[in-house]
Design an enzyme around this catalytic site. Structure first.
Site, PDB file in Angstrom:
ATOM      1  N   SER A 173      12.641  76.422  31.774  1.00  0.00           N
ATOM      2  CA  SER A 173      13.827  77.257  31.944  1.00  0.00           C
ATOM      3  C   SER A 173      14.935  76.725  31.051  1.00  0.00           C
ATOM      4  CB  SER A 173      14.278  77.215  33.408  1.00  0.00           C
ATOM      5  OG  SER A 173      15.550  77.804  33.570  1.00  0.00           O
ATOM      6  N   TYR A 186      16.776  72.489  41.143  1.00  0.00           N
ATOM      7  CA  TYR A 186      16.022  73.320  40.199  1.00  0.00           C
ATOM      8  C   TYR A 186      16.137  72.767  38.779  1.00  0.00           C
ATOM      9  CZ  TYR A 186      14.394  77.576  37.839  1.00  0.00           C
ATOM     10  OH  TYR A 186      13.701  78.475  37.052  1.00  0.00           O
TER      11      TYR A 186
END
Length: 304
Positions: A173, A186
């Site tokens: 990501s 995350y």
């Protein structure tokens, strides 16, 4: 003298790799043939995992789908077959459970054969600021988003090394390149995923296993339901990405052995600026680009 020669070598290689990259901008790389290759995708029951399966299917590989959602995998398998996959196998597997990963991996090797393209796609987000996140959800985030990569590599990489042939794909990501407000766990997991994939890729190169390729994918937020409610300040510069667009780009990157894929292209510039600027200025840049969201932008725990 050795220091001087090594320095010259590094400079020349740097120049060559930059020239090579420029050439590939003008002359697209030839796509490799993956017909008959065994492609395993984790988190394949929905979202990007399902779309990647459909895109891969058009190139006639043998597909292996992993997810905890059986009905979702059945639908993915149906769509993949319609798109041209030679065979599709699916297995229920909780990637956060090391023993289950090893058990199902052994089953895949017995029933299908050695995996030659491994796509680590399964992921979750808790949507809570660090001090509000229960320990159990933080642990789950790390188990799914990074520790699962360790176990799948352990399970399938030995055959790739033995054959000097394979491809390791990490769906990370942009949050693995730049810290994001409200996504501490995350971001930590995705930073780890990027570093892990880079390090193993370098180990393979150093050991002469240049036939095992690595692709690291760092997209901005994707409209898959995982980040429901997120908005971007500058949609022309940093749009919330279409999952269909991302899936097509990932498969193209795999077929051309692209090492890094950042989406959209503006992420290359943003990541470079973040590494140049001071830490606080990097935060200001993130806010300006819409990279710092309030916690209520995020959905509860969900999967890719």
């Amino acid at each position: 003298m050795n220091f001087f020669l090594e320095t010259i070598k590094v400079l020349l290689l740097s120049i060559w790799y930059n020239v090579e990259s420029f050439i590939y901008l003008l002359v697209p790389m030839k796509k490799k043939n993956i017909a008959g290759e065994v492609v395993l995708i984790t988190g394949a029951g929905s979202g990007i995992g399902r779309l990647m399966a459909q895109e891969f299917a058009a190139h006639s590989p043998v597909l292996v789908l992993w997810d905890i959602n059986l009905e979702g995998m059945k639908e993915t398998a149906r769509l993949a077959k319609c798109n041209g996959a030679s065979r599709v196998h699916y297995y229920i597997c909780d990637c956060s459970d090391k023993n289950e990963v090893y058990r199902v991996a052994d089953q895949v090797k017995r029933e299908v054969g050695d995996v030659s393209i491994l796509v680590n796609n399964a992921g979750i987000v808790t949507g809570k600021k660090f001090m509000d996140a229960p320990d159990s959800l933080i642990e789950k985030t790390m188990e799914v988003n990074i520790m699962a990569h360790f176990w799948t590599y352990k399970a399938f990489l030995p055959a790739m090394i033995a054959n000097n042939h394979g491809h390791l794909v990490s769906i990370a990501s942009s949050a693995g390149l730049i810290g994001v407000n409200g996504l501490a766990d995350y971001c930590a997991s995705k930073f780890a995923a990027v570093g892990f994939a880079e390090s193993v890729g370098l180990e393979l190169l150093a050991s002469g296993k240049d036939g095992v390729k690595t692709t690291i994918v760092c997209p901005y937020f994707i409209n898959t339901g995982m980040f429901d409610g997120c908005q971007t300040k500058w949609p022309r510069l940093l749009p919330i990405l279409s999952p269909e667009y991302v899936a097509k780009k990932i498969i193209h990157a795999v077929l051309t052995d692209q090492i890094y894929l950042l989406l959209p292209k503006s992420m290359y510039l943003i990541a470079a600026l973040k590494n140049i600027l001071q830490w606080k200025l990097g935060y200001v840049l993130g806010c300006y680009m819409g990279l710092a969201f309030e916690v209520d932008c995020y959905s509860n725990i969900s999967q890719h």
